[in-house]
Motif scaffolding. Sequence first.
Motif, mmCIF file in Angstrom:
data_model
loop_
_atom_site.group_PDB
_atom_site.id
_atom_site.type_symbol
_atom_site.label_atom_id
_atom_site.label_comp_id
_atom_site.label_asym_id
_atom_site.label_seq_id
_atom_site.Cartn_x
_atom_site.Cartn_y
_atom_site.Cartn_z
ATOM 1 N N SER A 99 -2.896 -17.611 39.883
ATOM 2 C CA SER A 99 -3.646 -16.622 40.644
ATOM 3 C C SER A 99 -4.713 -17.264 41.506
ATOM 4 O O SER A 99 -5.334 -18.257 41.151
ATOM 5 C CB SER A 99 -4.282 -15.622 39.693
ATOM 6 N N SER A 100 -4.872 -16.674 42.643
ATOM 7 C CA SER A 100 -6.026 -16.997 43.468
ATOM 8 C C SER A 100 -6.713 -15.667 43.693
ATOM 9 O O SER A 100 -6.696 -15.115 44.771
ATOM 10 C CB SER A 100 -5.582 -17.624 44.780
ATOM 11 N N SER A 101 -7.263 -15.147 42.623
ATOM 12 C CA SER A 101 -7.776 -13.783 42.628
ATOM 13 C C SER A 101 -9.224 -13.733 43.072
ATOM 14 O O SER A 101 -10.028 -14.575 42.703
ATOM 15 C CB SER A 101 -7.664 -13.199 41.221
ATOM 16 N N SER A 102 -9.538 -12.721 43.869
ATOM 17 C CA SER A 102 -10.943 -12.465 44.167
ATOM 18 C C SER A 102 -11.336 -11.103 43.612
ATOM 19 O O SER A 102 -12.328 -10.522 44.007
ATOM 20 C CB SER A 102 -11.173 -12.508 45.673
ATOM 21 N N GLY A 103 -10.517 -10.566 42.727
ATOM 22 C CA GLY A 103 -10.802 -9.238 42.184
ATOM 23 C C GLY A 103 -10.521 -9.174 40.705
ATOM 24 O O GLY A 103 -10.796 -10.116 39.971
ATOM 25 N N GLY A 104 -9.946 -8.047 40.290
ATOM 26 C CA GLY A 104 -9.682 -7.880 38.872
ATOM 27 C C GLY A 104 -8.878 -6.627 38.605
ATOM 28 O O GLY A 104 -8.242 -6.076 39.513
ATOM 29 N N ILE A 105 -8.922 -6.174 37.348
ATOM 30 C CA ILE A 105 -8.156 -5.004 36.933
ATOM 31 C C ILE A 105 -9.128 -3.887 36.573
ATOM 32 O O ILE A 105 -10.076 -4.112 35.817
ATOM 33 C CB ILE A 105 -7.244 -5.351 35.732
ATOM 34 N N PHE A 106 -8.896 -2.707 37.147
ATOM 35 C CA PHE A 106 -9.741 -1.533 36.923
ATOM 36 C C PHE A 106 -8.965 -0.515 36.090
ATOM 37 O O PHE A 106 -7.774 -0.302 36.332
ATOM 38 C CB PHE A 106 -10.075 -0.829 38.241
ATOM 39 N N ILE A 107 -9.658 0.163 35.166
ATOM 40 C CA ILE A 107 -9.056 1.285 34.425
ATOM 41 C C ILE A 107 -10.053 2.435 34.431
ATOM 42 O O ILE A 107 -11.254 2.217 34.256
ATOM 43 C CB ILE A 107 -8.755 0.921 32.952
ATOM 44 N N ASP A 108 -9.554 3.662 34.608
ATOM 45 C CA ASP A 108 -10.436 4.833 34.557
ATOM 46 C C ASP A 108 -9.613 6.086 34.243
ATOM 47 O O ASP A 108 -8.381 6.067 34.334
ATOM 48 C CB ASP A 108 -11.171 4.997 35.897
ATOM 49 N N ASP A 109 -10.305 7.173 33.866
ATOM 50 C CA ASP A 109 -9.703 8.490 33.635
ATOM 51 C C ASP A 109 -8.446 8.405 32.767
ATOM 52 O O ASP A 109 -7.338 8.736 33.197
ATOM 53 C CB ASP A 109 -9.407 9.189 34.968
ATOM 54 N N VAL A 110 -8.666 7.973 31.541
ATOM 55 C CA VAL A 110 -7.578 7.819 30.575
ATOM 56 C C VAL A 110 -7.422 9.123 29.795
ATOM 57 O O VAL A 110 -8.411 9.709 29.355
ATOM 58 C CB VAL A 110 -7.900 6.674 29.588
ATOM 59 N N THR A 111 -6.192 9.595 29.641
ATOM 60 C CA THR A 111 -5.924 10.815 28.876
ATOM 61 C C THR A 111 -4.751 10.567 27.948
ATOM 62 O O THR A 111 -3.717 10.061 28.380
ATOM 63 C CB THR A 111 -5.535 11.979 29.820
ATOM 64 N N LEU A 112 -4.914 10.917 26.692
ATOM 65 C CA LEU A 112 -3.786 10.849 25.763
ATOM 66 C C LEU A 112 -3.478 12.256 25.289
ATOM 67 O O LEU A 112 -4.357 12.954 24.784
ATOM 68 C CB LEU A 112 -4.125 9.957 24.564
ATOM 69 N N THR A 113 -2.240 12.707 25.485
ATOM 70 C CA THR A 113 -1.839 14.036 25.020
ATOM 71 C C THR A 113 -0.605 13.905 24.147
ATOM 72 O O THR A 113 0.096 12.897 24.194
ATOM 73 C CB THR A 113 -1.478 14.968 26.194
ATOM 74 N N GLU A 114 -0.351 14.957 23.384
ATOM 75 C CA GLU A 114 0.860 14.964 22.564
ATOM 76 C C GLU A 114 1.936 15.811 23.231
ATOM 77 O O GLU A 114 2.599 16.616 22.596
ATOM 78 C CB GLU A 114 0.531 15.474 21.168
ATOM 79 N N THR A 115 2.047 15.657 24.528
ATOM 80 C CA THR A 115 3.076 16.349 25.300
ATOM 81 C C THR A 115 3.864 15.277 26.056
ATOM 82 O O THR A 115 3.364 14.175 26.252
ATOM 83 C CB THR A 115 2.423 17.331 26.298
ATOM 84 N N PRO A 116 5.093 15.577 26.475
ATOM 85 C CA PRO A 116 5.887 14.543 27.143
ATOM 86 C C PRO A 116 5.273 14.109 28.474
ATOM 87 O O PRO A 116 4.646 14.911 29.169
ATOM 88 C CB PRO A 116 7.238 15.228 27.386
ATOM 89 N N CYS A 117 5.464 12.853 28.827
ATOM 90 C CA CYS A 117 5.056 12.375 30.144
ATOM 91 C C CYS A 117 5.971 13.003 31.198
ATOM 92 O O CYS A 117 7.121 13.331 30.910
ATOM 93 C CB CYS A 117 5.213 10.850 30.225
#
Length: 591
Positions: free
Chosen positions: A395-413
């Motif tokens: 990698s020649s990275s100048s950034g990274g990995i972002f995560i937000d607005d996570v939801t876990l439900t017991e319904t099908p995707c």
Amino acid sequence: MSLLLLRETGLAAGELSQVPGVMTSRRRRSGELRITTLRYSIMHVQHIAYLHKQVIYNILKVLFEIYFPDLNAKGVILEVFEMFRLKSCVDFKPYEGESTYIRFQKANGCWSMVGDRQTGQNLSIGERCDHKAIVEHELLHAMGFYHEQSRTDRDDYVNIWWDEILPGQSHNFVKYNATFISDLNTPYDYESVMHYEPFSFNKNESAPTITAKIPAFNDIIGQRLDFSTVDLERLNRMYNCSKSTLSHCQCAFEFANICGMVQGTGDDADWVHKKSSLAGQEDHTLLGRCKDAGSFMYFNTSSGQADDMALLESRILYPKRTQQCLQFFYKISGSPSDKLVIWVRKDNGSGTVNTLVKVKTFQGDSDHNWKIAHVTLNVQEKFRYVFQGLRGSHSSSSGGIFIDDVTLTETPCPSAVWLIRNFTHILQTSVSGSVMRSPRFYSPEGYGYGITLYPHGTSNSYFPDYARISFHLCSGENDDVLQWPAENRRAIITVLDQHPDIRNRMSSSRSFTTDKNKNDTSMWDKPSVVGTFDPSCNCNRSLDWGWSNFISHKQLRQRNFLKNDDLIIFAEFKASIFSIITPAPNFRLMA
Ligand SMILES: [Ca+2]
Ligand SMILES: [Ca+2]
Ligand SMILES: [Ca+2]
Ligand SMILES: [Zn+2]
């Protein structure tokens, strides 16, 4: 993803003359399913004895009449039960001889009695009532709720135009005093799914029967998307809900405790709880619009060693069902060789949650925007879900990995997700007749299908201020072994309200069941025979069938339908479960 944006002339979608090899000059009905969200009949039998305040049961017994004739309505009703389970503690079970229950019928119109009548009571989901918000509306009646405009204080908020109401319908506009109904200490709600729209039971097409005292709210009253936030507050107060029937959890990372997530140990680095700052460093919940708010989790890949990794683990969760859907938004702004890997940490039999199982990998690419992701988990015992950030090897990275607005439900995707970027620009640059087609998706059975979107409707649309969204079949690799025509399958299309809290999402969802008696006979036949070749999917696409008034441009700009200027459409195409069950005579079909 290949999008086809072109201008069609002359023909409405769904007309037979578009089909190659069929020479016809007959103009048949176009692919039109006009859900009457603007005007549908609601008849109410008002029973003074049943109070708004009256709690019935948290578990409602329901009975589908024998041979309830409408497969799509049944599917919608079952989906609405799931909405109640997700958003309240109300649950539903099949009727087993109890003295009080709800009997679903396909009678004339959409209607329900108000409150529990302590006997088997009818609720009608009639022709054209097979719509999520309409079923929710009728069930809320059965659970004791009157119309919003029946509130004691409604004259502070709306005007009723009595002379414009159809004869015999004025009872729908009656207001009740505070000894009879309770507002459950909630304010008047223009957005309630129990509110009427201005042209309800009106005599003259141009004269409203009910208008908001603040004119801007005339566009809001009568929404038929989903429960409003206040609808849910009342439902949960009346039924003393402290949590929902279906467990779910979500995290927008707006608070320092990051929803109880923990940093993995024994890895090389940590995820950082970061606040929106510079351009390109905004979170997804607020998109950097609010000063000093809007946070996300970040794994920096611009420094460190190749293959460095950091684990972020959820708190321990206890599933009730055997299938879960993890939905989240992510962005990989570093190297295309950076990876985000989803794992599940399970109990290995020793009672501790420590065995890791890899579920899905998301690889970086040149697209540095927020994306939506869905991961199906099949966990039956206590577990954690795990985000693993993995720094690319070259990698020649100048950034990274972002995560937000996570939801876990017991319904099908959702089985198909179509993300359309820069939708405001598309609305500005397209005209009536402009059309976009989704990539080809595959249903669980193996049928190829796609979504057609006309941002301003077809060229002859009655609804130029609405987006037309419709469904079509595509030729695919399984066609030789599938059943044709593809009948008695339900097509479900949802435009996602991207509110971070799934309980407050008011997504626009519509569905129909494929039926050769209702459509042009060839509509659900093999697309390789009846469809038209489209190089964008290298497949044949059949005529599309859908809704010219799926969602108005006004509505698209409200709520979170165009968050980040992304339009997100979910689609399903699945066997109608009821078509598989063939009940014997006198056998009660329950669900
Ligand atoms: Ca956030
Ligand atoms: Ca760590
Ligand atoms: Ca390492
Ligand atoms: Zn009603």
